[in-house]
Design a protein around this motif. Structure first.
Motif, short mmCIF file in Angstrom:
data_model
loop_
_atom_site.label_atom_id
_atom_site.label_comp_id
_atom_site.label_asym_id
_atom_site.label_seq_id
_atom_site.Cartn_x
_atom_site.Cartn_y
_atom_site.Cartn_z
N GLY A 1 52.57 92.49 94.92
CA GLY A 1 52.55 93.28 93.72
C GLY A 1 52.91 94.94 94.38
N ARG A 2 52.25 95.14 95.30
CA ARG A 2 52.47 96.49 95.87
C ARG A 2 54.08 96.91 96.35
NH1 ARG A 2 47.26 95.78 98.60
NH2 ARG A 2 48.61 95.25 100.29
N ASP A 3 54.77 95.78 96.63
CA ASP A 3 55.93 95.99 97.07
C ASP A 3 56.99 96.44 96.03
OD1 ASP A 3 58.87 95.53 98.12
OD2 ASP A 3 58.31 93.61 98.94
N PRO A 4 57.51 97.62 96.34
CA PRO A 4 58.30 98.33 95.04
C PRO A 4 59.51 97.57 94.69
CG PRO A 4 58.63 99.47 97.11
CD PRO A 4 57.49 98.65 97.46
N GLY A 5 59.92 96.55 95.57
CA GLY A 5 60.82 95.75 95.28
C GLY A 5 60.51 94.50 94.50
N THR A 6 59.30 94.16 94.21
CA THR A 6 58.92 92.96 93.66
C THR A 6 58.80 93.47 92.04
OG1 THR A 6 57.79 91.97 95.31
CG2 THR A 6 57.30 91.29 93.29
N ARG A 7 59.41 92.58 91.12
CA ARG A 7 59.14 92.85 89.65
C ARG A 7 58.53 91.58 88.92
NH1 ARG A 7 65.03 95.74 88.00
NH2 ARG A 7 65.02 97.26 89.64
N CYS A 8 58.38 90.30 89.56
CA CYS A 8 57.78 89.27 89.31
C CYS A 8 57.19 88.56 90.47
CB CYS A 8 58.51 88.56 88.48
SG CYS A 8 57.70 87.28 87.55
N VAL A 9 55.94 87.92 90.37
CA VAL A 9 55.58 87.04 91.43
C VAL A 9 55.40 85.74 90.73
CG1 VAL A 9 53.50 86.39 92.79
CG2 VAL A 9 54.35 88.83 92.72
N VAL A 10 55.86 84.64 91.69
CA VAL A 10 55.61 83.31 91.18
C VAL A 10 54.42 82.59 92.08
CG1 VAL A 10 56.54 80.93 91.12
CG2 VAL A 10 57.82 82.84 90.49
N LEU A 11 53.40 82.11 91.74
CA LEU A 11 52.52 81.41 92.01
C LEU A 11 52.53 79.94 92.31
CD1 LEU A 11 49.88 81.61 94.07
CD2 LEU A 11 48.64 81.43 91.62
N ALA A 12 52.89 79.14 93.31
CA ALA A 12 53.08 77.86 93.49
C ALA A 12 52.22 77.09 94.55
CB ALA A 12 54.57 77.46 93.70
N ALA A 13 52.34 75.99 94.62
CA ALA A 13 51.56 75.21 95.70
C ALA A 13 52.61 73.98 96.10
CB ALA A 13 50.20 74.98 95.15
N GLU A 14 52.16 73.50 97.41
CA GLU A 14 52.96 72.35 98.01
C GLU A 14 51.86 71.49 97.80
OE1 GLU A 14 55.74 72.19 99.11
OE2 GLU A 14 56.47 73.95 99.26
N GLY A 15 52.46 70.02 98.14
CA GLY A 15 51.43 69.02 98.12
C GLY A 15 50.84 68.28 96.69
N ARG A 16 49.89 67.49 96.77
CA ARG A 16 49.58 66.66 95.63
C ARG A 16 49.16 67.40 94.36
NH1 ARG A 16 45.12 63.32 98.58
NH2 ARG A 16 44.47 62.71 96.28
N GLY A 17 48.65 68.60 94.57
CA GLY A 17 48.22 69.15 93.17
C GLY A 17 48.38 70.70 93.47
N PHE A 18 48.36 71.58 92.45
CA PHE A 18 48.38 72.90 92.25
C PHE A 18 47.07 73.66 92.96
CE2 PHE A 18 47.30 77.05 90.60
CZ PHE A 18 48.53 77.70 90.91
N ASN A 19 45.69 73.18 92.54
CA ASN A 19 44.72 73.58 93.23
C ASN A 19 43.59 72.51 92.97
OD1 ASN A 19 41.92 75.47 93.24
ND2 ASN A 19 43.59 76.52 94.39
N ALA A 20 42.51 72.29 93.79
CA ALA A 20 41.46 71.52 93.50
C ALA A 20 39.98 72.47 93.75
CB ALA A 20 41.21 70.36 94.71
N GLY A 21 40.30 73.55 93.56
CA GLY A 21 38.94 74.51 93.53
C GLY A 21 38.57 74.88 95.02
N VAL A 22 37.37 74.96 95.24
CA VAL A 22 36.99 75.40 96.54
C VAL A 22 36.72 74.30 97.45
CG1 VAL A 22 35.53 77.10 95.53
CG2 VAL A 22 34.53 75.14 95.94
#
Length: 263
Positions: free
Chosen positions: A41-62
């Motif tokens: 977000g701080r990078d002045p060249g960035t205008r949008c961030v995509v948050l993604a994940a590899e593997g079986r699922g996006f996120n299983a918590g802690v």
């Protein structure tokens, strides 16, 4: 393995999470993710961030196993603080964040996508908070940003999940696509956002956050206090040990006496 950042297109930062086998993040993982999101977000060249994940699922918590190895409360405190920072980093990212969700999005995953600006999901994606089956509380703040209030309560109390199609019907998921098309669909939306003026898009993000009716940091912190109480009382241990199954006869509704976190 870990958190990586790449640049798949002009003005787009792709932050990818990869903690096999199920993307249950250890304490350091939550902080790594927070740092990556803030840096993007701080990078002045960035205008949008995509948050993604590899593997079986996006996120299983802690990472529950990490906390089970801890005989005290350090891992629990670390996870609470790490989640708090990662969720805040999504919300406070200086540019819009698009979450690309596949497979399961549970617990901490809801905290991430609930604070995102837009969600693109694969057809197999499911969203839920199994917290009551894990002896924990939290992220109702973020689930309430995805579904109406009464549905949020029912999902929370039952630990059930909602499908990507259901969330799309409620308007919280922008688009549902086949899993093979997920990354491209998320990047397509990000590219459309990234074509806007960089300075103006940052003003827009700040303006929209400023009129948000819910202070997500304060409300989530309030929830976390009850998670810690559950651990101190011992009830968290008992629930986790039985994976949310009903307690033995005569013990329902009573807190344990160990007062130790084994999560």
């Amino acid at each position: 393995m870990g958190v990586s950042t790449s640049s798949p297109g002009k003005g787009i930062a792709l932050v990818t999470v990869d903690f096999p086998p199920v993307n249950a993040l250890p304490v350091r993982g939550w902080y790594e993710l927070a740092d990556a999101l803030r840096a993007a977000g701080r990078d002045p060249g960035t205008r949008c961030v995509v948050l993604a994940a590899e593997g079986r699922g996006f996120n299983a918590g802690v990472d529950i196993k990490e906390m089970q190895r801890d005989t005290g409360h350090d891992a629990l405190i670390g996870a609470n603080r790490g989640c708090y920072e990662a969720f805040a980093a999504v919300y406070e990212c200086e540019v819009p964040v698009v979450a690309a969700v596949h497979g399961f999005c549970l617990g901490g995953g809801i905290g991430l996508v609930g604070n995102a600006d837009a969600i693109v999901a694969s057809e197999d994606a499911s969203f839920g908070l199994p917290e009551l089956d894990r002896g924990a509380l939290g992220a109702a703040t973020h689930l309430s940003r995805l579904v109406p209030q009464h549905l949020m309560r029912a999902l929370y109390y039952t630990s059930r999940t909602a499908s990507a199609a259901e969330l799309h019907a409620h308007g919280s998921v922008w688009k549902v696509v086949p899993r093979a098309e997920l990354r491209d669909a998320a990047l397509e939306l990000a590219a459309e956002i990234a074509r806007k003026d960089g300075y103006l898009i940052r003003l827009a993000k700040a303006a929209i956050n400023g009129i948000d009716p819910v202070d997500v940091r304060r409300s989530y912190r309030f929830e976390q206090g009850f998670t810690f109480e559950a651990n101190l009382s011992g009830v968290a241990d008992r629930v986790r040990d039985t994976f949310g199954e009903p307690a033995a006869a005569g013990s329902a509704g009573t807190a344990g006496t160990t007062g130790k976190e084994r999560s």
